[in-house]
Write a protein that holds these residues in place. Structure first.
Motif, mmCIF file in Angstrom:
data_model
loop_
_atom_site.group_PDB
_atom_site.id
_atom_site.type_symbol
_atom_site.label_atom_id
_atom_site.label_comp_id
_atom_site.label_asym_id
_atom_site.label_seq_id
_atom_site.Cartn_x
_atom_site.Cartn_y
_atom_site.Cartn_z
ATOM 1 N N TYR A 66 0.834 -1.204 0.000
ATOM 2 C CA TYR A 66 0.000 0.000 0.000
ATOM 3 C C TYR A 66 0.871 1.257 0.000
ATOM 4 O O TYR A 66 0.638 2.199 -0.774
ATOM 5 N N VAL A 67 1.887 1.263 0.854
ATOM 6 C CA VAL A 67 2.764 2.438 0.955
ATOM 7 C C VAL A 67 3.482 2.682 -0.371
ATOM 8 O O VAL A 67 3.577 3.817 -0.840
ATOM 9 N N LEU A 68 3.960 1.609 -0.985
ATOM 10 C CA LEU A 68 4.691 1.785 -2.242
ATOM 11 C C LEU A 68 3.775 2.297 -3.347
ATOM 12 O O LEU A 68 4.157 3.166 -4.140
ATOM 13 N N LYS A 69 2.565 1.764 -3.398
ATOM 14 C CA LYS A 69 1.620 2.249 -4.411
ATOM 15 C C LYS A 69 1.290 3.715 -4.175
ATOM 16 O O LYS A 69 1.249 4.517 -5.117
ATOM 17 N N ALA A 70 1.038 4.051 -2.923
ATOM 18 C CA ALA A 70 0.722 5.452 -2.600
ATOM 19 C C ALA A 70 1.900 6.358 -2.954
ATOM 20 O O ALA A 70 1.710 7.453 -3.490
ATOM 21 N N THR A 71 3.110 5.870 -2.680
ATOM 22 C CA THR A 71 4.302 6.667 -3.008
ATOM 23 C C THR A 71 4.390 6.897 -4.512
ATOM 24 O O THR A 71 4.669 8.011 -4.961
#
Lengths: 106, 256
Positions: free
Chosen positions: A5-10
């Motif tokens: 999730y964090v990587l996609k959001a980034t």
């Protein structure tokens, strides 16, 4: 927050930063602006900075009453101090000092 | 420091010295803001970790995205596991102002190569933009020699200070008591940038209008108020400029 999730959001944030910051600089030539817009853009920096400052000094959370607190007065006094002494360090010292003092008193 | 930079162009000595001068000037003009910006960067780092991002994630975001207000807006949303489209939408709203900045900078930067424009875009910040416009607004776009150097030396210094302080905030921030409210040091600095800019009557109108709009605009979701306030402030300034010439007197203007 999963790592995925964090990587996609980034990745989305990077995309957003690219579109907004680089976009116009790259393709601005294809988007001519009228003279009115151009002259109006002179007011953009001041408006943007004020729009960042005011909610911090005069917080008004959604669904609550607006708040007038130490932040506003600290900001005003810091502004006056800067007006008088033209020093950013004085401004920060006076502003933070006032803020802490007011919070301690009330 | 970043004073020397090979230009990659065959230039006359006189021209080269203008470029060097530009690099020196940019650094000198950003310097008074750096302390305050470092506080702000520090606060941003602290906030990201407090919202539950792992240290390496916060560092990654800081270096790739490099947008303080965007990060401070998005981090609470991510903490709630908000849908990705909401994250993207909120980020776009907060960053819309950079399109306006880009439009202002375009006349100065359009002669640069695509790569340089992309680099300039990455380093674009509120403070860097204001600094640049204050310096070059009076001149008509055309003195290309100074723009890139001035912009980049100010921006790269800002970037360095910001990243160092953010990383510091990410790793040691949890030891700082939240009651100190260090974030206000960053806010106060912005006052120091705004105050000298408010010299004319229309500028004052912009301040009052944008201030009022951003105050009320806090009720809007996704920090939409930030963008709304910029539009309101700009329109108010333009109108004041247009009609101020005829009917001068009225209006007193508020604080700040």
């Amino acid at each position: 927050m999963s790592v995925e999730y964090v990587l996609k959001a980034t990745a989305l944030m990077v995309l957003c930063a690219f579109i907004t910051r680089v976009g116009y600089l790259l393709i601005g030539g294809y988007i001519p602006l009228s003279d009115n817009v151009k002259s109006g853009l002179r007011y953009a920096p001041v408006a943007a900075l004020v729009a960042i400052i005011v909610p911090s000094l005069l917080p008004w959370a959604q669904g609550e009453m607006p708040r007038v607190g130490p932040e506003l007065f600290a900001g005003l006094i810091a502004g006056l101090a800067f007006f008088r002494f033209r020093s950013i360090l004085v401004l920060i010292a006076v502003g933070m000092g006032t803020l802490w003092l007011l919070r301690w008193v009330f | 420091m970043s004073v020397q930079l090979s230009t990659g162009e065959k230039s006359l000595p006189a021209r080269l010295s203008i470029k060097k001068l530009a690099w020196l000037m940019g650094g000198r003009h950003i310097a008074p803001n750096l302390f305050a910006l470092s506080v702000w960067g520090f606060v941003t780092g602290v906030a990201m970790v407090n919202y539950g991002l792992a240290a390496w994630q916060a560092v990654l975001i800081s270096f790739l995205v490099y947008a303080g207000s965007l990060q401070l807006t998005v981090a609470p949303l991510m903490a709630l596991n908000a849908p990705l489209w909401v994250v993207f939408f909120a980020a776009m709203i907060v960053n819309l102002r950079f399109i306006i900045f880009g439009a202002s900078l375009y006349p100065y930067f359009r002669h640069f190569s695509v790569l340089r424009r992309m680099v300039a875009g990455y380093f674009l910040t509120d403070v860097g933009f204001v600094l640049f416009m204050n310096r070059f607004r009076a001149q008509r776009p055309g003195r290309i020699g100074m723009y890139y150097g001035y912009y980049m030396s100010a921006s790269v210094l800002l970037w360095l200070v910001w990243q160092v302080s953010t990383v510091l905030g990410i790793y040691v921030g949890s030891y700082i008591p939240g009651a100190w409210s260090l974030e206000y040091a960053g806010v106060f600095t912005l006052l120091a940038i705004v105050i000298p800019m408010v010299r004319t009557h229309p500028m004052l109108v912009t301040v009052v209008a944008a201030g009022a709009a951003s105050w009320v605009g806090q009720q809007l979701p996704f920090r939409l108020g930030l963008f709304m306030a910029i539009v309101v402030g700009v329109v108010a300034g333009v109108l004041a400029e247009k009609y101020g010439k005829q009917g001068r007197k009225t209006k007193k203007g508020g604080a700040k």
